[in-house]
Design a protein around this motif. Structure first.
Motif, PDB file in Angstrom:
ATOM      1  N   LYS A   2       0.850  -1.195   0.000  1.00 43.40           N
ATOM      2  CA  LYS A   2       0.000   0.000   0.000  1.00 43.40           C
ATOM      3  C   LYS A   2       0.883   1.241   0.000  1.00 43.40           C
ATOM      4  CE  LYS A   2      -3.570   2.706   0.563  1.00 43.40           C
ATOM      5  NZ  LYS A   2      -4.530   2.956  -0.536  1.00 43.40           N
ATOM      6  N   LYS A   3       0.628   2.161  -0.955  1.00 42.91           N
ATOM      7  CA  LYS A   3       1.459   3.354  -1.089  1.00 42.91           C
ATOM      8  C   LYS A   3       0.600   4.608  -1.078  1.00 42.91           C
ATOM      9  CE  LYS A   3       5.082   0.953  -3.665  1.00 42.91           C
ATOM     10  NZ  LYS A   3       5.905   0.900  -4.902  1.00 42.91           N
ATOM     11  N   TYR A   4       1.159   5.658  -0.531  1.00 39.05           N
ATOM     12  CA  TYR A   4       0.505   6.966  -0.460  1.00 39.05           C
ATOM     13  C   TYR A   4       1.323   7.964  -1.268  1.00 39.05           C
ATOM     14  CZ  TYR A   4      -1.913   4.800   3.479  1.00 39.05           C
ATOM     15  OH  TYR A   4      -2.651   3.956   4.267  1.00 39.05           O
ATOM     16  N   TYR A   5       0.608   8.824  -2.007  1.00 39.50           N
ATOM     17  CA  TYR A   5       1.283   9.782  -2.886  1.00 39.50           C
ATOM     18  C   TYR A   5       0.871  11.204  -2.509  1.00 39.50           C
ATOM     19  CZ  TYR A   5       1.999   5.613  -5.765  1.00 39.50           C
ATOM     20  OH  TYR A   5       2.352   4.362  -6.218  1.00 39.50           O
ATOM     21  N   ARG A   6       1.818  12.113  -2.661  1.00 37.34           N
ATOM     22  CA  ARG A   6       1.533  13.540  -2.525  1.00 37.34           C
ATOM     23  C   ARG A   6       2.476  14.288  -3.462  1.00 37.34           C
ATOM     24  NH1 ARG A   6       5.216  15.959   1.162  1.00 37.34           N
ATOM     25  NH2 ARG A   6       6.509  14.424   2.257  1.00 37.34           N
ATOM     26  N   HIS A   7       2.043  15.470  -3.888  1.00 43.63           N
ATOM     27  CA  HIS A   7       2.814  16.236  -4.863  1.00 43.63           C
ATOM     28  C   HIS A   7       2.974  17.661  -4.370  1.00 43.63           C
ATOM     29  CE1 HIS A   7       4.319  17.690  -8.714  1.00 43.63           C
ATOM     30  NE2 HIS A   7       4.340  16.435  -9.150  1.00 43.63           N
ATOM     31  N   SER A   8       4.184  18.190  -4.523  1.00 42.97           N
ATOM     32  CA  SER A   8       4.471  19.548  -4.055  1.00 42.97           C
ATOM     33  C   SER A   8       3.956  20.613  -5.009  1.00 42.97           C
ATOM     34  CB  SER A   8       5.988  19.720  -3.870  1.00 42.97           C
ATOM     35  OG  SER A   8       6.650  19.596  -5.125  1.00 42.97           O
ATOM     36  N   GLY A   9       3.630  20.232  -6.240  1.00 40.31           N
ATOM     37  CA  GLY A   9       3.187  21.189  -7.242  1.00 40.31           C
ATOM     38  C   GLY A   9       4.289  21.607  -8.199  1.00 40.31           C
ATOM     39  N   TYR A  10       5.517  21.229  -7.907  1.00 42.04           N
ATOM     40  CA  TYR A  10       6.649  21.532  -8.786  1.00 42.04           C
ATOM     41  C   TYR A  10       7.016  20.296  -9.605  1.00 42.04           C
ATOM     42  CZ  TYR A  10       7.241  25.727  -5.943  1.00 42.04           C
ATOM     43  OH  TYR A  10       7.038  26.926  -5.300  1.00 42.04           O
ATOM     44  N   ILE A  11       7.784  20.518 -10.664  1.00 40.51           N
ATOM     45  CA  ILE A  11       8.210  19.410 -11.514  1.00 40.51           C
ATOM     46  C   ILE A  11       9.087  18.452 -10.710  1.00 40.51           C
ATOM     47  CG2 ILE A  11       9.529  18.771 -13.568  1.00 40.51           C
ATOM     48  CD1 ILE A  11       8.762  21.452 -14.772  1.00 40.51           C
TER      49      ILE A  11
END
Length: 222
Positions: free
Chosen positions: A76-85
């Motif tokens: 099980k994996k969780y993802y998040r993104h900072s908004g930058y490339i």
């Protein structure tokens, strides 16, 4: 007899939330999250409404001691993104439990709530703590001691359906009154018309009767 269905209107007493404490120690994550989502939505109440915030507050203690089946701690994996490339961050459940143990249950419950503004308000009522202590003793005590005063409203007597009015009997047309001899100009009628008029009045006219005799017989009959 017709059946009348009475609509139920939610009152302020139904919207008054309660506080629940759940110990996550040894419980399966999926079943635990399902139970919490039911309490947050208010589906355990007879006054549940899908468009209103009828749920309760839920406090979860030992939020890091639940159990999962299979190899979910690593798969099980969780993802998040900072908004930058290149700003995508990936974490397994095991890593999430080490850094933010409360977020695992929160994310699991979030997926079971409505994806709208009401669902976000429901999620704010979830309080997850890693240990067995929590700062909500006062709210829970007040909720347990709160006595809901519900006014007893006697249901109104159901109105009896009105009996259907019976159709009125149609009035029989009155028989047309026969014109009197005085109202008819007998002298202006021909002999066949005079005989027909006399016959309608029940008179017997001889075949060789004169016009004057027929008029006299009709006048005497009146």
């Amino acid at each position: 007899m017709p059946t009348y269905i009475k609509n139920y209107n939610i009152t302020k007493a139904d919207l008054r939330p309660k506080w629940h404490v759940i110990d996550a120690n040894g419980q399966t994550l999926g079943r635990l999250s399902s139970e919490i989502a039911t309490l947050l939505q208010g589906k355990h109440k007879p006054s549940y409404a899908h468009n209103l915030l009828t749920g309760d507050f839920v406090v979860v203690i030992n939020g890091d001691k639940f159990k999962v089946t299979g190899n979910k701690l690593l798969s099980k994996k969780y993802y998040r993104h900072s908004g930058y490339i290149g700003g995508l961050t990936e974490q397994t459940m095991e890593e999430m439990l080490d850094k933010f143990p409360e977020r695992v249950i929160t994310q699991s419950v979030k997926g079971m709530l409505p994806k709208n503004k009401l669902g976000r308000k429901m999620l704010l009522r979830l309080k997850v703590y890693a240990g067995d202590q929590h700062p909500h003793e006062a709210q829970i005590k007040e909720s347990n001691n709160l006595v809901q005063e519900v006014a007893e409203v006697k249901p109104k007597a159901e109105a009896k359906p009105k009996a259907e009015a019976k159709p009125k009997a149609e009035a029989k047309p009155e028989a047309e009154a026969k014109p009197k001899a005085e109202d008819i100009n007998l002298a202006g009628l021909t002999i066949p018309k005079l005989k027909e008029l006399a016959t309608s009045r029940g008179l017997t006219i001889p075949s060789k009767a004169r016009k004057a005799d027929i008029i006299e017989m009709i006048s005497k009959a009146e």
